[in-house]
Design a protein around this motif. Structure first.
Motif, short mmCIF file in Angstrom:
data_model
loop_
_atom_site.label_atom_id
_atom_site.label_comp_id
_atom_site.label_asym_id
_atom_site.label_seq_id
_atom_site.Cartn_x
_atom_site.Cartn_y
_atom_site.Cartn_z
N ALA A 78 9.04 -30.25 0.99
CA ALA A 78 9.73 -31.35 0.29
C ALA A 78 10.04 -31.03 -1.17
O ALA A 78 9.82 -29.91 -1.62
CB ALA A 78 8.84 -32.59 0.35
N VAL A 79 10.56 -32.00 -1.86
CA VAL A 79 10.77 -32.09 -3.31
C VAL A 79 11.79 -31.11 -3.90
O VAL A 79 12.43 -31.44 -4.88
CB VAL A 79 9.46 -32.02 -4.14
CG1 VAL A 79 8.52 -33.16 -3.81
CG2 VAL A 79 8.77 -30.67 -4.03
N ASP A 80 11.97 -29.93 -3.34
CA ASP A 80 12.87 -28.96 -3.95
C ASP A 80 14.31 -29.17 -3.49
O ASP A 80 14.55 -29.73 -2.41
CB ASP A 80 12.42 -27.52 -3.64
CG ASP A 80 11.15 -27.17 -4.39
OD1 ASP A 80 10.43 -26.26 -3.95
OD2 ASP A 80 10.86 -27.83 -5.41
N PHE A 81 15.26 -28.69 -4.29
CA PHE A 81 16.67 -28.99 -4.02
C PHE A 81 17.57 -27.91 -4.57
O PHE A 81 17.15 -27.07 -5.38
CB PHE A 81 17.03 -30.32 -4.70
CG PHE A 81 16.76 -30.32 -6.19
CD1 PHE A 81 15.50 -30.70 -6.66
CD2 PHE A 81 17.71 -29.93 -7.11
CE1 PHE A 81 15.21 -30.68 -8.03
CE2 PHE A 81 17.43 -29.90 -8.47
CZ PHE A 81 16.19 -30.28 -8.93
N GLY A 82 18.84 -27.96 -4.13
CA GLY A 82 19.88 -27.10 -4.68
C GLY A 82 20.95 -27.97 -5.31
O GLY A 82 21.12 -29.13 -4.91
N SER A 152 26.70 -32.11 -6.77
CA SER A 152 25.90 -32.58 -5.64
C SER A 152 24.47 -32.09 -5.74
O SER A 152 24.23 -30.96 -6.17
CB SER A 152 26.45 -31.99 -4.33
OG SER A 152 27.54 -32.71 -3.87
N LEU A 153 23.53 -32.96 -5.35
CA LEU A 153 22.14 -32.55 -5.20
C LEU A 153 21.80 -32.65 -3.72
O LEU A 153 22.01 -33.70 -3.10
CB LEU A 153 21.20 -33.43 -6.01
CG LEU A 153 19.71 -33.12 -5.93
CD1 LEU A 153 19.00 -33.45 -7.25
CD2 LEU A 153 19.01 -33.88 -4.79
N LEU A 154 21.30 -31.54 -3.15
CA LEU A 154 20.92 -31.52 -1.74
C LEU A 154 19.52 -30.93 -1.61
O LEU A 154 19.23 -29.86 -2.17
CB LEU A 154 21.91 -30.69 -0.93
CG LEU A 154 23.33 -31.25 -0.79
CD1 LEU A 154 24.24 -30.23 -0.11
CD2 LEU A 154 23.31 -32.56 0.01
N MET A 155 18.61 -31.64 -0.91
CA MET A 155 17.27 -31.12 -0.68
C MET A 155 17.39 -29.86 0.19
O MET A 155 18.42 -29.64 0.85
CB MET A 155 16.40 -32.18 0.00
CG MET A 155 16.36 -33.52 -0.71
SD MET A 155 15.67 -33.42 -2.37
CE MET A 155 13.93 -33.39 -1.98
N ILE A 156 16.35 -29.05 0.25
CA ILE A 156 16.45 -27.76 0.94
C ILE A 156 17.02 -27.89 2.36
O ILE A 156 18.02 -27.24 2.69
CB ILE A 156 15.08 -27.04 0.93
CG1 ILE A 156 14.60 -26.77 -0.51
CG2 ILE A 156 15.14 -25.75 1.74
CD1 ILE A 156 15.43 -25.79 -1.31
N PRO A 157 16.49 -28.76 3.23
CA PRO A 157 17.10 -28.86 4.58
C PRO A 157 18.52 -29.41 4.54
O PRO A 157 19.39 -28.97 5.30
CB PRO A 157 16.17 -29.82 5.31
CG PRO A 157 14.90 -29.80 4.54
CD PRO A 157 15.29 -29.58 3.12
#
Ligand SMILES: C[C@H](O)[C@H](O)[C@@H](O)C(=O)CO
Length: 491
Positions: A78-82, A152-157
């Motif tokens: 969780a928690v991380d993003f691109g 855009s912010l997208l979480m890893i999945p």
């Protein structure tokens, strides 16, 4: 009807090809790969393009095996993003949540912008220094430029699913871990974003687990020479998939998802966002079928993994556990959630420092160190289960333990001893199995989560642990609370 589940953990990833035959789940691991964070100067990054390369290998292998895929889905930590730019390109490799980039930000935010009480009343999420909200605030403070460029912010999945389909959507279970999502309104909390000065335009529509996002992109189908396989959003926070994969027959049960992290709690229909939950720093992360995971993060086997990395990877687990079994019991305890354990340069030294500071015998041998860590984890599990029972107003007869950590039989037995309750261990691949089950529900092969859990039970070789030396472990628990937890005595 086959599906492909991609489960990416902090240390490794795996791809499971699965189908249901006469009510029996048949699964085959068709690809496994390591997940190696990359340090560049001071920053610690996830190697996201390498992970995507591995996922493409898995899809190729699955279709070359002759299986006809009716779904593919990804879950991860969780928690991380691109962040994507206006051209839809990734602006940089995502930061790793253990990076020191976020240090001190959580305190700053709560001293100057929003109180913990107000934030918890809006999100119901535990306060951890690496939550997405603090990573974004750190970026705003230290690299506002990047946020300006971001579209855009997208979480890893979410990000990997975007690479697979070209579609930008946010998945519910992972969105809740950002501490920016309001589970009461079931939407991103724009008031929090405004307070932090983060543009709400970065965030996308939130979809619930079981949503078909769309087919693989044409580019990918051509590149891999595969058909337009549907991509499904499952419980994309790996812990959400792990909890979906818990083979529980009761409506209400206690679970421990045990891997790099230990996540302990129960499943509830509505988030528990009262004063006690805040005081005990519990969290309400979204679950499958709109249930909620009332749980608490515990630092977990990361501490042992880091000691082993420090001693040299050739040191095998089995001999470490043998040495620990021979070491004297209850000699010294640590609080696994003592903040310096998040990412110290020298983990064995950090454990010794904790024991020195709490005036306990200092572990010198590896056996003493490993025993101290495993006993302390088991005691912390009791500490958190007692608080889960208080919040859920329910006593649990036993504990479901799932995840790779159940391969550590000493930990499972010590956990049963510390709790004074039975431990039902399995499956080890709970996240991947939960991912599979939600896909099979989505394509109509399984009715719902309750039936899915019955199927998980049939498919799992369960291990059972029963408490031993109850009196000794109760005395040990008092020592643990007195020696290691006194700073937390109030909660
Ligand atoms: C930061 C951790 O990854 C997160 O809190 C935990 O829930 C997880 O995702 C474990 O894989």
């Amino acid at each position: 009807m086959s599906v492909l589940a991609i489960d990416i953990g902090a240390g490794s990833g795996r791809a499971l090809l699965a189908e249901l035959n006469d009510g029996q789940l048949q699964m085959k691991e068709i690809h496994r790969f390591s997940n190696d964070p990359v340090r560049v100067n001071e920053r610690l990054h996830w190697d996201i393009l390498r992970l995507f390369y591995e996922i493409k290998q898995a899809i190729s292998k699955a279709t070359q095996s002759g299986a006809v895929l009716h779904g593919v889905a990804v879950d991860s930590w969780a928690v991380d993003f691109g962040l994507l730019g206006k051209d839809g390109e990734l602006l940089r490799n995502p930061y790793h949540y253990r990076d020191h980039f976020n240090e001190g930000i959580m305190e700053k935010i709560h001293d100057s912008l929003i109180s913990k009480e107000e934030l918890f009343s809006k999100t119901g999420i535990q306060f951890l220094p690496f939550n997405t909200i603090y990573q974004l605030a750190a970026l705003k403070e230290k690299n506002g430029d990047l946020l300006h460029q971001a579209d855009s912010l997208l979480m890893i999945p979410d990000l990997i699913r975007y690479f697979l389909t070209g579609v930008k959507k946010s998945e519910f279970t992972n969105a809740t871990t950002t501490q920016l999502y309001n589970p009461i309104k079931m939407e991103w909390d724009n008031e929090i974003l405004e307070t932090l000065g983060i543009s709400k335009d970065l965030f996308h529509e939130v979809v619930v687990p079981g949503t078909i996002i769309g087919p693989l992109s044409n580019n990918l189908c051509e590149e891999l020479e595969v058909p337009a396989i549907p991509v499904i959003a499952v419980g994309e926070h790996d812990t959400a998939s792990a909890v979906a994969g818990v083979p529980a027959l009761d409506e209400s049960f206690a679970y421990l998802s045990c891997g790099t992290w230990s996540l302990m709690g129960t499943e509830v229909r509505n988030p528990v966002m009262n004063k006690s939950a805040l005081a005990m720093n519990f969290t309400n992360e979204g679950g499958v079928e709109q249930r909620f995971r009332l749980l608490k993060n515990i630092m977990g086997l990361w501490i042992l993994e880091e000691c082993r990395r420090n001693w040299g990877e050739d040191v095998d687990y089995a001999s470490l556990l043998e040495e620990a079994e021979e070491a004297p019991p209850f000699r010294s305890f640590i609080d696994p959630d003592y903040p310096p354990f998040l990412n110290p340069a020298d983990m064995p030294r950090q454990v010794q420092v904790f024991c020195e500071q709490t005036k306990q015998p200092v572990p010198e041998t590896r056996g003493e160190m490993v025993r101290c860590i495993i006993e302390s984890l088991a005691m912390k599990y009791r500490y958190v289960l007692e608080r889960t029972e208080r919040l859920a107003e329910k006593e649990f007869y036993g504990l479901h333990m799932v995840g790779g950590g159940i391969k550590n039989q000493l930990l499972c037995q010590f956990t049963s001893n510390a709790l004074g309750k039975p431990v039902w261990a399995g499956p080890a691949e709970a996240s991947a199995i939960g991912n599979v089950l939600v896909q099979l529900i989505t394509i109509g092969q399984i009715e719902g989560l309750d039936e899915a859990r019955k199927i998980a039970l049939k498919a799992t070789d369960m291990e059972y642990y029963f408490p031993e030396q109850k009196d000794e472990w109760s005395l040990g628990y008092e020592q643990f609370c007195h020696k290691a937890m006194k700073s937390e005595a109030t909660t």
